[in-house]
Scaffold this active site. Structure first.
Site: not given
Length: 703
Positions: A419, A449, A578
């Site tokens: 993206r 990925h 996170r």
């Protein structure tokens, strides 16, 4: 073995509390809670001033992407009737309402901290963001000339009247809404002037003094509309849906499909309208009507809009207002055989596995050196590489090109669906193709990925596979800012696993069995679930048991439920996340056995690590996968098991530090809010996690 792992009584499955229906926090609202933590860093007066400005800029860019993708996607699903109730129990419209309520509050909070705190503090340090009224006569004259020579020629005022329809407003562009009056007829007319995106947003005056470009333009509108009376002007900004929807099938060329969709991205429907709070109500009504946004999608904040311009100020040479610079060092295991020039990475890998921890370990003298050395080595026969994101001037790309031009067989799996990097990846994919690299543009229906590199070398007695598996992208620039792990190994088992996976990615192999890897979408979820259950069994049988996860996001309901059940059974569960976290601490039966922390700081915590106590023989996995549906079901991801006891202890030690009560962190509460721990009960400041890791890795304090 700690008391925490032994003093908890075992429980039988029949004794476990039922899991409540509201056990999941909403993922979208959880993301907003993450961005609120970023705002808190911008508000933290203990931090250097330009670091605070940096976090204000990060908050702004984060929120832009959230609206372009997450809010846009939610709106689209609601409009098409395919939106379903969230796992949190909220209906789609309730989620959207919650997003607007929280995001509007955060945007106003960010604007207020800039206006009331950061901007005056910068001015006190000689970094001034001025308005036209604050300029001297000489400065105004210089800006008149600047406007005439450098700005006026590129401006295009667009009128709105019966013969001129309302112009298209591109996403994230800054615009002036201008109202003028014809002195002959008395008619008031509307026009739009776009702030040129290719010109610097901040116009440099002298020293470290600036004025926003839109302020300069506003003072010269009479030159754009000669003969007309300029009555008013207002700044506005539109956020559009920029999420891609690529329809794929086996018969369609993925590259061409994506290029078509990239052309359409610029024309996505609007999802947010930002205006300054001083805007005239009639002008606002016109913008709302013409842009097709609802009043709920309008955010009015104190100017200036789009605080991403703060990156310009962050880039100033003002070391007195920043963290001390941190310079990574060569990994200790690689430095042991370092020559006068560069470490011999391949030679080290033949002797032992190397665990890398970026940015504390230099990327350039490890991963980058690995590929550059392989490209230049005449004994290297082939290189296979995944590329999800990389920099525009990437030495990784250059190394692959050099290898191909040297006659080596080079395969690059370029994920063109990454993206907002789609266009760049298409460009670099074609550059690689021109150099003779075999380029594969991902798999239909899946994003690739995983972070893998494989070098095949003729070592004389055997062909040996040299492998790098990482948690972060092959991106030299972000490797200086993102915290990530990487493993360099020549283990034949890993080599065989990675070879099999590359054959799946580039060919028609159906072999999805692996020995030292877990690979999504086939085995990461099931592999983690099996190991969670194994920890429960260890605990029931009186052996040491504990689960500690570190990831960017955790949303997958099956894994979360398994963690709840493990905690209810007596297994301590610690989560270091996170960003997004759908786990709700404190549900019945988990109490103090399930805790969630978050740490944000100078480096972006990006690594993924999964630790299981495993009856006293700890097992640690690192890799690319977060615990989200997309990662586990719709992406090719890898986790690799650490084999070296020293490496297992190293990762475990980082978990120990993160969860130590003396380490500063945010704690997740049952209601989804986060509480920041900065000082202990006696008012003593807690240690900074990243500063402590710098000391551990380099023996000195850094940033």
């Amino acid at each position: 073995m700690t008391a925490e792992m032994t003093d908890i009584p075992a429980s039988d499955e029949a004794e476990l509390e039922p899991l409540p229906p509201d056990r999941f926090l909403d993922r979208e609202l959880s993301w907003l809670a993450f961005n609120e933590r970023v705002v808190q860093l911008a508000e933290d007066v203990r931090s250097p001033l330009l670091e605070r400005a940096k976090f204000a800029a990060i908050f702004a860019s984060n929120l832009d992407e959230f609206f372009m993708v997450r809010v846009a996607g939610l709106k689209r699903r609601i409009a098409t009737g395919i939106a379903v109730q969230a796992a949190s129990g909220l209906q789609p419209k309730e989620v959207l309402e919650g997003i607007w309520q929280e995001s509007r509050s955060q945007m106003r909070r960010q604007a207020a901290v800039f206006r009331d705190d950061i901007r005056p503090a910068l001015a006190a340090e000689g970094i001034e963001l001025l308005s036209w009224d604050g300029l001297s006569g000489l400065e105004r004259q210089e800006l008149h000339e600047f406007f005439r020579d450098r700005v006026f020629p590129v401006l295009t005022p667009l009128a709105v009247d019966p013969s001129h329809p309302f112009p298209y407003i591109s996403g994230l562009s800054l615009n002036l809404a201008v109202v003028v009056r014809n002195p002959d007829t008395g008619n008031e007319l509307f026009a739009r002037v776009k702030v040129p995106p290719l010109l610097p947003r901040l116009v440099h005056l002298d020293g470290q003094r600036f004025i926003p470009l839109e302020d300069v333009m506003a003072q010269h509108l009479d030159q754009l509309f000669p003969g007309m009376e300029v009555l008013q002007h207002h700044i506005f900004r539109v956020t559009r849906n920029e999420d891609l929807e690529v329809e794929e099938d086996d018969a369609e060329n993925l590259l061409k499909a994506l290029e078509r969709e990239l052309m359409k991205r610029r024309f996505g429907p609007p999802v947010r309208l930002e205006v300054e709070e001083s805007i005239d109500p009639h002008v606002l009504d016109l913008l709302v009507s013409e842009l097709g946004v609802s009043p709920d999608e309008v955010v009015q904040v104190p100017g200036p809009l789009d605080l991403t311009f703060l990156w310009t100020l962050v880039g100033l040479d003002r070391g007195d207002l920043k963290e001390a610079p941190f310079v990574p060092k060569t990994n200790r295991e690689l430095a042991e055989v370092e020559t006068a020039a560069e470490p011999d990475v391949l030679d080290t890998m033949r002797e032992k596995e190397v665990l890398l921890h970026h940015p504390y370990d230099s990327f350039s003298t490890s991963v980058q050196r690995f590929l550059e050395q392989a490209a230049a080595d005449p004994h290297v026969l082939a290189i296979k590489q995944t590329l999800y994101r990389t920099s525009g001037d990437s030495p990784i790309i250059d190394a692959l090109v050099d290898a191909a031009e040297a006659g080596k067989q080079v395969l690059a799996l370029v994920e063109i669906k990454a993206r907002f990097d789609e266009q760049a990846n298409i460009k670099w994919g074609r550059k690689l193709e021109r150099a003779g690299v075999h380029v594969v543009y991902g798999l239909v229906g899946l994003k690739t990925h995983c972070k893998l590199s494989m070098v095949v070398r003729d070592d004389g007695d055997t062909l040996r596979r040299y492998i790098h598996i990482g948690t972060g992208n092959y991106h030299p620039k972000t490797a200086r800012l993102y915290e990530d792990f990487g493993l360099l190994t020549t283990d034949p088992v890993v080599g065989e696993d990675v070879s099999r996976l590359f054959n799946v990615l580039s060919g028609y192999s159906m072999n999805t069995t692996y020995d030292r890897l877990l690979v999504a979408p086939h085995s990461i979820r099931t592999g983690l679930l099996e190991r969670i259950e194994r920890e429960v069994q260890h605990h029931r049988e009186g052996r040491p048991a504990r689960i500690r996860f570190k990831c960017n996001s955790i949303v997958d309901e099956r894994l979360i439920d398994a963690l709840y059940r493990a905690a209810q059974a007596g297994v301590p569960v610690d989560i270091f996340v996170r960003g997004i976290c759908a786990i709700r601490p404190g549900i019945p039966g988990t109490e103090d056995r399930l805790r969630v922390i978050s740490i944000l700081g100078k480096f972006l915590e990006h690594s993924r690590a999964y630790e299981f106590e495993n009856g006293g023989e700890p097992e640690v996995w690192i890799g690319s996968a977060d615990l989200m549906h997309r990662n586990l079901d719709r992406r090719v991801e890898t986790l690799v098991r650490m084999e070296g006891p020293d490496h297992v202890r190293e990762v475990s030690g980082l978990f120990d530090l993160a969860f130590d009560p003396g380490t500063s962190a945010w704690d997740l509460n049952n209601d989804g809010t986060w509480t920041r721990r900065i000082v202990d009960e006696d008012g003593n400041e807690l240690v900074d996690y990243q500063d402590t890791v710098i000391q551990m890795r380099t023996g000195r304090r850094g940033a």
